[in-house]
Design a protein around this motif. Structure first.
Motif, mmCIF file in Angstrom:
data_model
loop_
_atom_site.group_PDB
_atom_site.id
_atom_site.type_symbol
_atom_site.label_atom_id
_atom_site.label_comp_id
_atom_site.label_asym_id
_atom_site.label_seq_id
_atom_site.Cartn_x
_atom_site.Cartn_y
_atom_site.Cartn_z
ATOM 1 N N ARG A 136 0.824 -1.222 0.000
ATOM 2 C CA ARG A 136 0.000 0.000 0.000
ATOM 3 C C ARG A 136 0.852 1.263 0.000
ATOM 4 O O ARG A 136 0.320 2.369 -0.045
ATOM 5 C CB ARG A 136 -0.940 0.000 1.204
ATOM 6 C CG ARG A 136 -2.035 -1.054 1.124
ATOM 7 C CD ARG A 136 -3.047 -0.919 2.249
ATOM 8 N NE ARG A 136 -2.457 -1.059 3.574
ATOM 9 C CZ ARG A 136 -2.249 -2.212 4.208
ATOM 10 N NH1 ARG A 136 -2.574 -3.361 3.628
ATOM 11 N NH2 ARG A 136 -1.714 -2.236 5.411
ATOM 12 N N GLY A 137 2.177 1.101 0.068
ATOM 13 C CA GLY A 137 3.062 2.264 0.067
ATOM 14 C C GLY A 137 3.092 2.979 1.395
ATOM 15 O O GLY A 137 3.414 4.166 1.462
ATOM 16 N N GLU A 138 2.772 2.280 2.455
ATOM 17 C CA GLU A 138 2.762 2.880 3.790
ATOM 18 C C GLU A 138 4.136 2.760 4.428
ATOM 19 O O GLU A 138 4.847 1.784 4.214
ATOM 20 C CB GLU A 138 1.713 2.192 4.662
ATOM 21 C CG GLU A 138 0.304 2.356 4.124
ATOM 22 C CD GLU A 138 -0.717 1.505 4.855
ATOM 23 O OE1 GLU A 138 -0.336 0.694 5.727
ATOM 24 O OE2 GLU A 138 -1.905 1.632 4.521
ATOM 25 N N GLY A 139 4.473 3.749 5.236
ATOM 26 C CA GLY A 139 5.765 3.714 5.920
ATOM 27 C C GLY A 139 6.905 3.856 4.935
ATOM 28 O O GLY A 139 6.814 4.586 3.958
ATOM 29 N N SER A 140 7.976 3.123 5.193
ATOM 30 C CA SER A 140 9.125 3.171 4.300
ATOM 31 C C SER A 140 9.486 1.750 3.893
ATOM 32 O O SER A 140 9.067 0.781 4.521
ATOM 33 C CB SER A 140 10.312 3.854 4.982
ATOM 34 O OG SER A 140 10.683 3.124 6.142
ATOM 35 N N LEU A 141 10.274 1.654 2.847
ATOM 36 C CA LEU A 141 10.727 0.365 2.349
ATOM 37 C C LEU A 141 12.203 0.234 2.697
ATOM 38 O O LEU A 141 13.049 0.899 2.096
ATOM 39 C CB LEU A 141 10.511 0.269 0.838
ATOM 40 C CG LEU A 141 10.962 -1.011 0.165
ATOM 41 C CD1 LEU A 141 10.134 -2.199 0.664
ATOM 42 C CD2 LEU A 141 10.842 -0.878 -1.344
ATOM 43 N N SER A 142 12.510 -0.597 3.681
ATOM 44 C CA SER A 142 13.909 -0.763 4.098
ATOM 45 C C SER A 142 14.684 -1.524 3.032
ATOM 46 O O SER A 142 14.101 -2.232 2.197
ATOM 47 C CB SER A 142 13.983 -1.524 5.423
ATOM 48 O OG SER A 142 13.650 -2.884 5.239
ATOM 49 N N ASP A 143 15.987 -1.395 3.077
ATOM 50 C CA ASP A 143 16.843 -2.133 2.142
ATOM 51 C C ASP A 143 16.620 -3.635 2.290
ATOM 52 O O ASP A 143 16.526 -4.353 1.290
ATOM 53 C CB ASP A 143 18.314 -1.806 2.385
ATOM 54 C CG ASP A 143 18.683 -0.391 1.997
ATOM 55 O OD1 ASP A 143 17.920 0.248 1.232
ATOM 56 O OD2 ASP A 143 19.735 0.087 2.451
ATOM 57 N N ARG A 144 16.516 -4.105 3.521
ATOM 58 C CA ARG A 144 16.335 -5.539 3.776
ATOM 59 C C ARG A 144 15.013 -6.036 3.189
ATOM 60 O O ARG A 144 14.958 -7.078 2.544
ATOM 61 C CB ARG A 144 16.375 -5.802 5.285
ATOM 62 C CG ARG A 144 16.246 -7.283 5.653
ATOM 63 C CD ARG A 144 16.406 -7.523 7.149
ATOM 64 N NE ARG A 144 15.296 -7.027 7.937
ATOM 65 C CZ ARG A 144 14.154 -7.707 8.144
ATOM 66 N NH1 ARG A 144 13.984 -8.894 7.615
ATOM 67 N NH2 ARG A 144 13.195 -7.185 8.884
ATOM 68 N N HIS A 145 13.955 -5.262 3.384
ATOM 69 C CA HIS A 145 12.652 -5.652 2.851
ATOM 70 C C HIS A 145 12.636 -5.615 1.325
ATOM 71 O O HIS A 145 12.090 -6.522 0.681
ATOM 72 C CB HIS A 145 11.540 -4.769 3.409
ATOM 73 C CG HIS A 145 11.298 -4.977 4.863
ATOM 74 N ND1 HIS A 145 10.497 -4.133 5.598
ATOM 75 C CD2 HIS A 145 11.747 -5.911 5.738
ATOM 76 C CE1 HIS A 145 10.464 -4.543 6.860
ATOM 77 N NE2 HIS A 145 11.214 -5.627 6.956
ATOM 78 N N ALA A 146 13.230 -4.576 0.742
ATOM 79 C CA ALA A 146 13.280 -4.464 -0.725
ATOM 80 C C ALA A 146 14.043 -5.645 -1.322
ATOM 81 O O ALA A 146 13.595 -6.245 -2.310
ATOM 82 C CB ALA A 146 13.932 -3.144 -1.133
ATOM 83 N N THR A 147 15.150 -5.998 -0.716
ATOM 84 C CA THR A 147 15.945 -7.130 -1.201
ATOM 85 C C THR A 147 15.169 -8.431 -1.080
ATOM 86 O O THR A 147 15.121 -9.240 -2.013
ATOM 87 C CB THR A 147 17.271 -7.234 -0.418
ATOM 88 O OG1 THR A 147 18.004 -6.013 -0.614
ATOM 89 C CG2 THR A 147 18.097 -8.417 -0.868
ATOM 90 N N ALA A 148 14.529 -8.643 0.066
ATOM 91 C CA ALA A 148 13.782 -9.883 0.296
ATOM 92 C C ALA A 148 12.618 -10.018 -0.689
ATOM 93 O O ALA A 148 12.396 -11.099 -1.253
ATOM 94 C CB ALA A 148 13.275 -9.928 1.737
#
Length: 128
Positions: free
Chosen positions: A89-101
């Protein structure tokens, strides 16, 4: 092999014929994994059933095009379905770890995930 009757398709993908009727009449929408199985059985690419221009795709669209549910992505990434939903939903931020996963789970480039996140984050708010 072309499958056209509703009953044949429902048996091929493991859902009730009424479920397919509900999809056809827009009463309900198929889960991404059911849609992926239907496309496979019909011998067509999934992106013919999930039509979203490449430059408009959000992470949810990318997940659907991969034929995965939020639960599938959560299992592949070790993230909760709540976290996956927030990111989609584009809420909060997208961490590097989450983006990679997520990129690894969807077999996509990390840049594609980041761009899709920004599309969701910057989409217009619904009018009330």
């Amino acid at each position: 092999m072309i499958i056209s009757p509703r009953g044949d398709l429902s048996r091929a993908i493991g859902v009730d014929p009424t479920t397919i009727h509900n999809w056809e009449t827009s009463r309900t929408h198929p889960q991404p994994d059911h849609l992926a199985r239907a496309a496979e059985k019909l011998g067509i690419p999934l992106d013919r059933l999930v039509v979203v221009p490449e430059d408009s795709r959000t992470i949810a669209d990318l997940r659907n095009l991969a034929g995965l549910t939020q639960k599938h992505v959560a299992n592949r990434t070790g993230l909760s379905t709540t976290t996956i939903g927030r990111i989609e939903r584009g809420e909060g931020s997208l961490s590097d770890r989450h983006a990679t996963a997520i990129a690894e789970a969807l077999h996509l480039e990390e840049r594609t995930i980041r761009d899709a996140f920004l599309r969701a984050r910057n989409r217009p708010l619904p009018s009330r």
